[in-house]
Design a protein around this motif. Structure first.
Motif, short mmCIF file in Angstrom:
data_model
loop_
_atom_site.label_atom_id
_atom_site.label_comp_id
_atom_site.label_asym_id
_atom_site.label_seq_id
_atom_site.Cartn_x
_atom_site.Cartn_y
_atom_site.Cartn_z
N ALA A 48 49.47 44.92 52.88
CA ALA A 48 49.65 43.54 53.34
C ALA A 48 48.47 43.10 54.21
CB ALA A 48 50.96 43.41 54.11
N GLU A 49 48.00 44.00 55.06
CA GLU A 49 46.85 43.69 55.92
C GLU A 49 45.59 43.48 55.08
OE1 GLU A 49 43.99 46.05 59.00
OE2 GLU A 49 46.14 46.47 59.13
N MET A 50 45.41 44.33 54.08
CA MET A 50 44.24 44.21 53.22
C MET A 50 44.29 42.90 52.42
SD MET A 50 43.60 48.20 52.07
CE MET A 50 44.14 47.84 50.46
N ALA A 51 45.48 42.52 51.94
CA ALA A 51 45.62 41.27 51.19
C ALA A 51 45.31 40.07 52.09
CB ALA A 51 47.03 41.16 50.61
N ALA A 52 45.77 40.14 53.34
CA ALA A 52 45.50 39.04 54.27
C ALA A 52 44.01 38.93 54.56
CB ALA A 52 46.28 39.26 55.56
N ARG A 53 43.34 40.08 54.72
CA ARG A 53 41.90 40.06 54.96
C ARG A 53 41.15 39.51 53.76
NH1 ARG A 53 39.81 45.55 56.22
NH2 ARG A 53 41.94 46.22 56.17
N ARG A 54 41.59 39.91 52.56
CA ARG A 54 40.94 39.44 51.34
C ARG A 54 41.14 37.93 51.19
NH1 ARG A 54 36.77 39.81 48.09
NH2 ARG A 54 37.27 39.34 45.95
N ALA A 55 42.35 37.45 51.48
CA ALA A 55 42.62 36.01 51.39
C ALA A 55 41.73 35.24 52.37
CB ALA A 55 44.09 35.72 51.67
N GLN A 56 41.60 35.76 53.59
CA GLN A 56 40.76 35.08 54.58
C GLN A 56 39.30 35.09 54.14
OE1 GLN A 56 42.00 33.28 57.18
NE2 GLN A 56 39.91 32.51 57.16
N HIS A 57 38.86 36.19 53.56
CA HIS A 57 37.49 36.28 53.06
C HIS A 57 37.26 35.23 51.97
CE1 HIS A 57 33.68 37.95 51.77
NE2 HIS A 57 34.15 38.05 50.54
N LEU A 58 38.23 35.08 51.07
CA LEU A 58 38.10 34.06 50.02
C LEU A 58 38.09 32.66 50.61
CD1 LEU A 58 40.41 35.63 47.29
CD2 LEU A 58 37.94 35.27 47.13
N ARG A 59 38.97 32.41 51.58
CA ARG A 59 38.99 31.09 52.24
C ARG A 59 37.63 30.76 52.84
NH1 ARG A 59 43.64 33.12 54.47
NH2 ARG A 59 45.46 32.29 53.45
N ASP A 60 37.08 31.73 53.57
CA ASP A 60 35.81 31.51 54.25
C ASP A 60 34.65 31.38 53.28
OD1 ASP A 60 37.27 31.76 56.59
OD2 ASP A 60 36.62 33.82 56.99
N THR A 61 34.55 32.30 52.33
CA THR A 61 33.43 32.32 51.40
C THR A 61 33.43 31.11 50.47
OG1 THR A 61 33.43 34.73 51.47
CG2 THR A 61 32.27 33.70 49.64
N LEU A 62 34.62 30.77 49.97
CA LEU A 62 34.72 29.67 49.00
C LEU A 62 34.94 28.32 49.67
CD1 LEU A 62 36.96 31.43 46.33
CD2 LEU A 62 34.46 31.25 46.38
N GLN A 63 35.16 28.34 50.98
CA GLN A 63 35.44 27.11 51.73
C GLN A 63 36.56 26.33 51.04
OE1 GLN A 63 31.65 25.13 52.11
NE2 GLN A 63 30.82 26.73 53.43
N LEU A 64 37.68 27.01 50.88
CA LEU A 64 38.83 26.42 50.20
C LEU A 64 39.41 25.26 50.98
CD1 LEU A 64 40.61 29.68 48.98
CD2 LEU A 64 39.14 28.14 47.66
N THR A 65 39.93 24.29 50.26
CA THR A 65 40.56 23.13 50.87
C THR A 65 42.06 23.42 51.04
OG1 THR A 65 41.12 22.10 48.76
CG2 THR A 65 38.93 21.60 49.68
N PRO A 66 42.74 22.68 51.89
CA PRO A 66 44.19 22.87 52.02
C PRO A 66 44.93 22.70 50.70
CG PRO A 66 43.37 21.55 53.84
CD PRO A 66 42.22 21.72 52.88
N ASN A 67 44.44 21.84 49.82
CA ASN A 67 45.08 21.65 48.51
C ASN A 67 44.98 22.91 47.64
OD1 ASN A 67 45.55 19.04 49.30
ND2 ASN A 67 43.96 18.15 48.01
N GLN A 68 44.01 23.77 47.91
CA GLN A 68 43.82 24.99 47.11
C GLN A 68 44.59 26.18 47.67
OE1 GLN A 68 39.52 24.76 47.44
NE2 GLN A 68 39.35 24.45 45.22
N GLU A 69 45.21 26.01 48.82
CA GLU A 69 45.93 27.11 49.47
C GLU A 69 47.06 27.67 48.58
OE1 GLU A 69 46.17 29.86 52.51
OE2 GLU A 69 44.69 28.29 52.29
N PRO A 70 47.88 26.84 47.91
CA PRO A 70 48.91 27.41 47.03
C PRO A 70 48.32 28.27 45.91
CG PRO A 70 49.39 25.10 47.47
CD PRO A 70 48.02 25.38 48.02
N ALA A 71 47.20 27.84 45.35
CA ALA A 71 46.55 28.62 44.29
C ALA A 71 46.06 29.96 44.84
CB ALA A 71 45.40 27.84 43.67
#
Length: 163
Positions: A48-71
């Motif tokens: 779970a910790e690794m998944a959260a870190r990976r998700a944050q890395h994707l958010r930061d690297t891809l500069q995801l928008t709030p609309n992309q959060e569900p995806a």
């Protein structure tokens, strides 16, 4: 299936390449405290910790928008290994010693089919997530290294494409 040979070849190349990189790494000076694998002194990583870190890395690297959060959330959750994977592996280890060769081969065939199904599920999840990205985000995603460590048992486990 037409893509089986290229997939196996890619897996072999990835395994050889990552295996060489792992051999070239220096041993850590001090071991981390905490849970240890049964077969060594590697620390146990919380999925779970690794998944959260990976998700944050994707958010930061891809500069995801709030609309992309569900995806993103759907993508990250689809990459999680089965919850009972460790228990099944431990149970199977003890059973293998009593199996005949044909039984072991049947078990190996079933595991290969299961891994192929997992790959198909993860590939589909990756394509769904990718389709939600802008062209600039797709370019950044394409430039990211595939998820994995020692063939994927980094990032938690084998393969899985990006994630």
């Amino acid at each position: 299936m037409k893509f089986t040979t290229p997939m196996l070849l890619s897996g072999a190349i990835l395994t050889l390449g990552l295996g060489g990189a792992a051999v070239a790494q220096p041993a850590p000076a001090a071991q981390e405290a905490g849970h240890r694998h049964e077969r060594g002194d590697r620390p146990h990583r919380d999925p779970a910790e690794m998944a959260a870190r990976r998700a944050q890395h994707l958010r930061d690297t891809l500069q995801l928008t709030p609309n992309q959060e569900p995806a993103l959330n759907a993508f990250v959750s689809s990459m999680a290994p089965p919850a009972d994977r460790r228990e099944k592996m431990r149970a199977a280890r003890g059973e293998r010693a009593a199996m005949t060769t044909p039984e072991r081969l049947d078990r190996m065939k079933a595991r290969m089919a299961d891994r192929q199904a997992q790959f198909a599920r993860r590939a589909e999840a990756t394509m769904r997530f990718y389709s939600q990205l802008s062209p600039a985000q797709k370019k950044a995603f394409d430039a990211m290294p595939p998820k994995g460590g020692r063939g994927g048992k980094g990032g938690g486990h084998r393969g899985g494409g990006h994630g």
